[in-house]
Design a protein around this motif. Structure first.
Motif, short mmCIF file in Angstrom:
data_model
loop_
_atom_site.label_atom_id
_atom_site.label_comp_id
_atom_site.label_asym_id
_atom_site.label_seq_id
_atom_site.Cartn_x
_atom_site.Cartn_y
_atom_site.Cartn_z
N ARG A 164 0.83 -1.21 0.00
CA ARG A 164 0.00 0.00 0.00
C ARG A 164 0.86 1.25 0.00
O ARG A 164 0.54 2.24 -0.66
N GLY A 165 1.95 1.21 0.75
CA GLY A 165 2.86 2.35 0.76
C GLY A 165 3.47 2.59 -0.61
O GLY A 165 3.55 3.74 -1.07
N ASN A 166 3.90 1.53 -1.27
CA ASN A 166 4.45 1.67 -2.62
C ASN A 166 3.41 2.22 -3.59
O ASN A 166 3.73 3.04 -4.45
N HIS A 167 2.18 1.78 -3.45
CA HIS A 167 1.11 2.28 -4.31
C HIS A 167 0.92 3.79 -4.10
O HIS A 167 0.81 4.56 -5.06
N ALA A 168 0.91 4.21 -2.84
CA ALA A 168 0.77 5.65 -2.54
C ALA A 168 1.96 6.43 -3.10
O ALA A 168 1.78 7.52 -3.66
N LEU A 169 3.16 5.89 -2.98
CA LEU A 169 4.34 6.58 -3.52
C LEU A 169 4.27 6.70 -5.04
O LEU A 169 4.63 7.74 -5.59
N ASN A 170 3.81 5.66 -5.70
CA ASN A 170 3.66 5.72 -7.16
C ASN A 170 2.68 6.81 -7.57
O ASN A 170 2.91 7.53 -8.55
N ILE A 171 1.61 6.95 -6.83
CA ILE A 171 0.63 8.00 -7.13
C ILE A 171 1.24 9.37 -6.88
O ILE A 171 1.07 10.29 -7.68
N LEU A 172 1.98 9.51 -5.77
CA LEU A 172 2.60 10.80 -5.46
C LEU A 172 3.64 11.22 -6.49
O LEU A 172 3.82 12.40 -6.75
N GLU A 173 4.31 10.24 -7.09
CA GLU A 173 5.35 10.54 -8.08
C GLU A 173 4.76 10.91 -9.44
O GLU A 173 5.43 11.52 -10.25
N ALA A 174 3.53 10.53 -9.68
CA ALA A 174 2.88 10.83 -10.95
C ALA A 174 2.55 12.32 -11.02
O ALA A 174 2.20 12.94 -10.03
N SER A 175 2.68 12.87 -12.19
CA SER A 175 2.35 14.28 -12.38
C SER A 175 1.32 14.38 -13.47
O SER A 175 1.34 13.62 -14.42
N PRO A 176 0.47 15.31 -13.45
CA PRO A 176 0.16 16.20 -12.33
C PRO A 176 -0.79 15.51 -11.37
O PRO A 176 -1.47 14.55 -11.72
N GLN A 177 -0.85 16.04 -10.15
CA GLN A 177 -1.79 15.52 -9.16
C GLN A 177 -3.18 16.08 -9.44
O GLN A 177 -3.33 17.24 -9.78
N THR A 178 -4.17 15.23 -9.34
CA THR A 178 -5.55 15.64 -9.53
C THR A 178 -6.29 15.48 -8.20
O THR A 178 -5.77 14.81 -7.30
N PRO A 179 -7.46 16.05 -8.08
CA PRO A 179 -8.23 15.83 -6.84
C PRO A 179 -8.47 14.33 -6.57
O PRO A 179 -8.45 13.90 -5.43
N ALA A 180 -8.67 13.56 -7.62
CA ALA A 180 -8.91 12.12 -7.46
C ALA A 180 -7.66 11.41 -6.94
O ALA A 180 -7.76 10.55 -6.05
N THR A 181 -6.49 11.74 -7.49
CA THR A 181 -5.26 11.08 -7.02
C THR A 181 -4.91 11.52 -5.61
O THR A 181 -4.45 10.71 -4.81
N GLU A 182 -5.15 12.79 -5.30
CA GLU A 182 -4.90 13.26 -3.93
C GLU A 182 -5.83 12.55 -2.94
O GLU A 182 -5.40 12.18 -1.85
N ALA A 183 -7.07 12.34 -3.32
CA ALA A 183 -8.02 11.63 -2.46
C ALA A 183 -7.57 10.19 -2.24
O ALA A 183 -7.66 9.66 -1.12
N GLU A 184 -7.08 9.56 -3.30
CA GLU A 184 -6.62 8.18 -3.18
C GLU A 184 -5.41 8.09 -2.25
O GLU A 184 -5.32 7.20 -1.41
N VAL A 185 -4.48 9.03 -2.39
CA VAL A 185 -3.30 9.05 -1.51
C VAL A 185 -3.73 9.29 -0.07
O VAL A 185 -3.21 8.67 0.86
N ARG A 186 -4.67 10.19 0.14
CA ARG A 186 -5.18 10.45 1.49
C ARG A 186 -5.80 9.19 2.10
O ARG A 186 -5.59 8.88 3.27
N THR A 187 -6.55 8.46 1.29
CA THR A 187 -7.19 7.22 1.76
C THR A 187 -6.14 6.19 2.15
O THR A 187 -6.22 5.60 3.23
N ILE A 188 -5.17 5.98 1.30
CA ILE A 188 -4.12 4.98 1.57
C ILE A 188 -3.30 5.41 2.79
O ILE A 188 -3.02 4.59 3.68
N THR A 189 -2.92 6.67 2.84
CA THR A 189 -2.10 7.16 3.94
C THR A 189 -2.88 7.10 5.26
O THR A 189 -2.32 6.73 6.30
N GLY A 190 -4.16 7.42 5.21
CA GLY A 190 -5.00 7.30 6.40
C GLY A 190 -5.07 5.87 6.88
O GLY A 190 -5.00 5.60 8.09
N TRP A 191 -5.20 4.94 5.94
CA TRP A 191 -5.24 3.52 6.30
C TRP A 191 -3.92 3.11 6.95
O TRP A 191 -3.92 2.45 8.00
N LEU A 192 -2.79 3.49 6.32
CA LEU A 192 -1.48 3.16 6.89
C LEU A 192 -1.34 3.72 8.30
O LEU A 192 -0.91 3.02 9.22
#
Length: 114
Positions: free
Chosen positions: A16-44
């Motif tokens: 899950r951490g690697n998945h969040a890092l992959n999303i964070l490294e992708a450009s540009p960030q969208t509201p959807a990707t930020e929400a997904e990272v928030r969800t994963i990070t909250g879970w972690l």
């Protein structure tokens, strides 16, 4: 808990951490990707805190297996206390600090996972 279950939990943190890092490294960030990272990070954050609180009491440690006491509990403690994930504000926008904390969790989690 059995060794395989504990290793599976560590593997889950890593994946899950690697998945969040992959999303964070992708450009540009969208509201959807930020929400997904928030969800994963909250879970972690929630899972690490729950595991840290579960494995911390001395009375609980007396009932742990050798693997849980010598490998799993210290790994969880390090990931919770030293990664910085415990101090992240999940409601905010993901920042470089998030990536650093998640990276530390992934690194700590994968020490014993192949």
């Amino acid at each position: 808990m059995k060794r395989d279950e504990l290793l599976s939990r560590l593997q889950n943190f890593k994946e899950r951490g690697n998945h969040a890092l992959n999303i964070l490294e992708a450009s540009p960030q969208t509201p959807a990707t930020e929400a997904e990272v928030r969800t994963i990070t909250g879970w972690l954050k929630n899972e690490l805190q729950a595991e840290f609180l579960r494995t911390s009491p001395e009375r609980v440690q007396k009932q742990m297996t050798i693997f849980e006491m010598s490998v799993y509990a210290p790994t969880i403690e390090e990931a919770w206390k030293q990664s910085g994930i415990s101090r992240l504000k999940i409601e905010g926008s993901p920042t470089k600090r998030w990536a650093e904390a998640i990276e530390a969790v992934v690194y700590t989690s994968c020490k014993y996972v192949s």
